[in-house]
Design a protein around this motif. Sequence first.
Motif, short mmCIF file in Angstrom:
data_model
loop_
_atom_site.label_atom_id
_atom_site.label_comp_id
_atom_site.label_asym_id
_atom_site.label_seq_id
_atom_site.Cartn_x
_atom_site.Cartn_y
_atom_site.Cartn_z
N PRO A 1 -20.86 24.24 -41.14
CA PRO A 1 -20.65 23.67 -39.80
C PRO A 1 -21.89 22.94 -39.28
O PRO A 1 -21.79 21.87 -38.66
CB PRO A 1 -20.31 24.89 -38.93
N SER B 1 -22.29 19.61 -41.03
CA SER B 1 -21.39 18.58 -40.51
C SER B 1 -21.95 17.94 -39.25
O SER B 1 -21.80 16.72 -39.04
CB SER B 1 -20.02 19.21 -40.22
N GLU B 2 -22.62 18.74 -38.41
CA GLU B 2 -23.23 18.17 -37.21
C GLU B 2 -24.42 17.27 -37.55
O GLU B 2 -24.61 16.21 -36.94
CB GLU B 2 -23.69 19.31 -36.27
#
Length: 333
Positions: free
Chosen positions: A139, A142-143
């Motif tokens: 996660p 992805s940022e």
Amino acid sequence: MSTNGPILLVGNPHSTAENIEFVHKQLSNQGSVAFEQLDRILKIKLQKSHFHSLVSGTIQPQSSCHSHPVLVEFFKSLNANGKLLLVEPCLLDTANLELLNAFSNSSLPFHTEHTLNSDLVLAGFINILKLSSTPIPLPLLSEWIKTWNVLESDIEKVTELLTDNLVLVTVAAQKPNYQVGASAKLSFGKKKANTAKETPVVEAKPVKPAVWTVSANDEDDDLLDDDDLLDEEDLVVPPTAPSGDCSTKKKACKDCSCGRAEEEAAEEEAAASGLASNITIVQAKRTVTSSCGSCYLGDAFRCSTCPYLGMPAFKPGEKVVLAGNLLKDDLEI
């Protein structure tokens, strides 16, 4: 990082004001804090040898990478013995580095822990210490990909290449305790002078005899007499041309008595008659004494004043015979 001097805090354009303020308050208790964006480091001139500490990459998102020119500017801005705290995402290996470079995106991670350490050394830092190395969850990755300006069509491929191949590394380093261009006087450990005066003991050095010294009183050496080295042939004086002989001159003398004047007159008469094509001119019988004994060998062995210059080689005692047509010019006008 404890310090009592000025601190430079370096952020990134994707940081929010709240995140910058949070880190700024933590550092303000340790000294005066100046702030600058990472993408402006190479565009501005930082004050040289001014900051006691420099912190970069600690503000969220911690996705910024530091190129070698940026690390050099960090080094210049720190004073002697200044400290650097750096946080940067690094690749675990370089297996996928070529594939990442194919995207032509300079924001993507390009350092491994080893290459980051090498760039810090080349920039001038010492005492480099890795404080932590944390894997990046998917996660968070992805940022970060969004902050690297990856194209929508390439996000899936970049994510695949960086998954389980990226860690967040925290490194501390230090600038040496001297400035660039500083000089120091070297001490070579001079001996201290003794307080008590002592008479120096001078040892007599043995005199080394010269290798080629010849003593006049040397009776043991057998010296050779120069005359013993000469043979009987060396003592023979070479014969010289008799006085009044003009054989070594270019032309006959006015009062020639050796017969050369008559020879030259005969040659001139034969040349003028026009019938010299079949005439054979024979040298007058005259005695010419050679001082070198090499006249008959040819011009290569003759003296500069040899009367036989220009004539062919001949046997000793043989008469030199020239054809009459040699006295004519090669070109007739």
